[in-house]
Design an enzyme around this catalytic site. Structure first.
Site, PDB file in Angstrom:
ATOM      1  N   GLN A  51      38.142  48.903  25.927  1.00 37.95           N
ATOM      2  CA  GLN A  51      39.366  48.193  25.551  1.00 37.95           C
ATOM      3  C   GLN A  51      39.183  47.363  24.285  1.00 37.95           C
ATOM      4  OE1 GLN A  51      40.547  46.086  29.116  1.00 37.95           O
ATOM      5  NE2 GLN A  51      40.828  47.983  30.257  1.00 37.95           N
ATOM      6  N   TYR A  75      41.010  48.148  42.229  1.00 35.52           N
ATOM      7  CA  TYR A  75      41.553  49.461  41.883  1.00 35.52           C
ATOM      8  C   TYR A  75      41.247  50.505  42.953  1.00 35.52           C
ATOM      9  CZ  TYR A  75      42.581  47.514  37.343  1.00 35.52           C
ATOM     10  OH  TYR A  75      43.089  46.733  36.341  1.00 35.52           O
ATOM     11  N   HIS A  80      38.651  44.039  29.178  1.00 34.79           N
ATOM     12  CA  HIS A  80      39.191  42.669  29.233  1.00 34.79           C
ATOM     13  C   HIS A  80      38.718  41.771  28.092  1.00 34.79           C
ATOM     14  CE1 HIS A  80      39.487  43.470  33.863  1.00 34.79           C
ATOM     15  NE2 HIS A  80      40.166  44.332  33.135  1.00 34.79           N
ATOM     16  N   TYR A  88      44.074  28.822  36.513  1.00 33.05           N
ATOM     17  CA  TYR A  88      45.015  29.864  36.922  1.00 33.05           C
ATOM     18  C   TYR A  88      44.485  30.734  38.066  1.00 33.05           C
ATOM     19  CZ  TYR A  88      47.999  27.831  33.663  1.00 33.05           C
ATOM     20  OH  TYR A  88      48.792  26.883  33.065  1.00 33.05           O
ATOM     21  N   GLU A 107      50.607  38.834  36.093  1.00 32.39           N
ATOM     22  CA  GLU A 107      51.206  37.495  36.153  1.00 32.39           C
ATOM     23  C   GLU A 107      51.955  37.106  34.888  1.00 32.39           C
ATOM     24  OE1 GLU A 107      48.177  34.650  37.152  1.00 32.39           O
ATOM     25  OE2 GLU A 107      47.822  35.556  39.130  1.00 32.39           O
TER      26      GLU A 107
END
Ligand code: HEC
Length: 472
Positions: free
Chosen positions: A183, A366, A252, A355, A345
């Site tokens: 990513q 997953y 991420h 959070y 979210e």
């Protein structure tokens, strides 16, 4: 001895059940097939037991109501599963039922439709979709220069400009090398609020490095200027020491960059697939950071004076935040972050707040195994809303243009996996309505209001930038 032996079977059964609940993690979908399908149907459409797909709920439609029936059962109808399923697995079962109800399958590769050429109707405005640039390579971030030109990044490492006549520039020469893997790659681009005076442009990317012979990377922020098609005068704004880098590629990275009205820079940093890091303020990943525009640490940052803490941290407990936007008028910072499987979210970001990831979440792993039973805890923020099943929520922007007057102030929300552009109506810090404007035209990664009032959207697979313009 005898009485004890007689008592043994039920004792054994109990310990076995308790052990089961803590044994190797189980795919909750498989558990459903083996233990629930005989009564509720393989496709959840009912049998001896009622359908779990329709909107008729005997015991209530909320998550808690579903969990209670699964845990406690219904006298003379269904045995409870409190001995077979842990609380976390019951939570995962609720997520599984929500996914199936939404027609969602985690392994599904959604089909993509051709881009419509005709007018697209919607609740408040009809619009057309125009292609701005295509044949790109994973367009990632969008940002407008004050003169109306559109800057955008491609994950593979290119920074390019759509000139005002629509001409696409060559890649800007000399931008930093990135690790385009997993990513990671070239991520967001942002323009300094006083660009007209200082010319600063900010880039976020996964910085390629080597540690003990191993390829590692971490999100880094730099700024520079564009002169004659080249990136010049680069300054490093935020770069963590090498010890914090994580093995190259992977997941991420975040990363969005926004400026508030006072000129502070905020950027989001994903937890790099190390979920527990998000709770540790001594680590930079899984956080949102706040800096002066030149990278200095603001003295009033919440952890600036805490020994050992990362001083740039503004808030923590974030999984993979890929959307940040300040609300016009209120100046409130809104954030979207990818949940795991379920629990994407929408948050209001507050100084120093936690959070909750991965202590609390509305999602599961997953592979269908649970993460935790709890979705709320004292001292941890609740999302304003969450998307379960996940839509893979990505970049966001408040619509501030004039071309679609009835959308003014709405939050535009993009989604990768479910290929959506959503219009989210926010009133007094609450979501009161959502509408899907684009669906199945490709993975939607970023959105920006253009100076012309059109809505610019970065799409992946196929890789292009389009804009929504009002239909005549
Ligand atoms: C022996 C058959 C049977 C099995 C096995 C069974 N159920 Fe049920 N279930 C029922 C029946 C019958 C009802 C309706 C009870 C009633 O009328 O109140 C029900 C109700 C429910 C409800 C509430 C539905 C509503 O309308 O409020 C949920 C949720 C549910 N079951 C989930 C499950 C799950 C998940 C499993 C497996 C872990 C499971 N059930 C296993 C028979 C079964």
């Amino acid at each position: 001895m005898l009485p004890r032996l007689i008592a043994a079977p039920s004792f054994v059964a109990l310990t076995l059940a308790a052990a089961c609940a803590q044994a190797a993690p189980r795919d909750i979908g498989k558990f459903y097939a083996q233990n629930c399908a005989q009564c509720h149907g393989r496709n959840l459409t009912g049998g001896v037991g009622p359908s779990l797909m329709d909107d008729q709920w005997i015991h209530g439609s909320g998550d808690d109501a579903l969990a209670k029936v699964i845990r406690d059962g219904v006298p003379d109808a269904m045995d409870g599963f409190r001995d077979e399923l842990s609380e976390a697995e019951i939570r995962a079962m609720v997520v599984f039922i929500r996914e199936r109800r939404a027609g969602f399958s985690s392994s599904e590769n959604r089909a993509t439709r051709p881009q419509p050429t005709e007018t697209v109707p919607s609740e408040l405005h009809a619009f057309k979709i125009e292609t701005v640039a295509d044949h790109l390579s994973t367009p990632w971030g969008l940002a407008f220069l004050p003169d109306g030109r559109l800057l955008f990044t491609e994950k593979s490492g290119e920074l390019r400009i759509v000139e005002r006549g629509g001409v696409l520039s060559d890649p800007i020469r000399g931008t930093p090398a990135v690790r385009d893997s997993g990513q990671g790659g070239l991520l967001d681009v942002a323009v300094h609020p006083h660009y007209a005076e200082n010319g600063w442009i900010y880039l976020a990317y996964s910085d390629p490095a080597t540690r003990d012979g191993e390829a590692v990377s971490l999100t880094t922020i730099v700024r520079g200027k564009i002169r004659d098609g080249a990136w010049v005068g680069q300054q490093t704004i935020w770069r963590a020491p090498l010890e914090f880098y994580r093995p190259g590629g992977g997941v991420h990275f975040g990363c969005r960059i926004v400026f508030d009205r006072d000129g502070y820079l905020f950027f989001s940093h994903g937890e790099r697939g190390r979920q527990d890091d998000a709770q540790n303020v001594k680590l930079p990943n899984g956080k949102i950071h706040r800096l002066h525009d030149d990278g200095r640490i603001p003295e009033d940052n919440p952890f600036a004076k805490q020994p050992g803490a990362f001083p740039s941290i503004w808030c923590y407990g974030n999984r993979n935040p890929q959307g940040l936007a300040f609300e016009p008028g209120t100046g409130v910072l809104w954030e979207t972050e990818h949940g795991p499987r379920g629990g994407d979210e929408l948050n209001i970001i507050r100084r120093g707040a936690n959070y909750g990831w991965p202590v609390i979440t509305y999602g599961m792993n997953y592979n269908g195994t649970p993460i935790t039973a709890i979705t709320a805890k004292d001292g941890m923020e609740q999302p304003v809303t969450h998307w379960t099943p996940s839509i893979a929520v990505c970049g966001i922007d408040f619509y501030t243009g004039d071309a679609f007057p009835r959308w003014k102030g709405n939050l535009l929300v993009t989604a990768l996996a479910q290929q959506e552009l959503r219009r989210v109506v926010i009133e007094g810090g609450k979501v009161t309505h959502q509408e899907i404007l684009l669906k199945d035209l490709g993975r939607v990664r970023d959105v920006q209001t253009g100076p012309d009032g059109a809505i610019y959207v970065a799409l992946n697979q196929p890789d292009r930038i389009v804009r929504l313009v009002p239909a005549k």
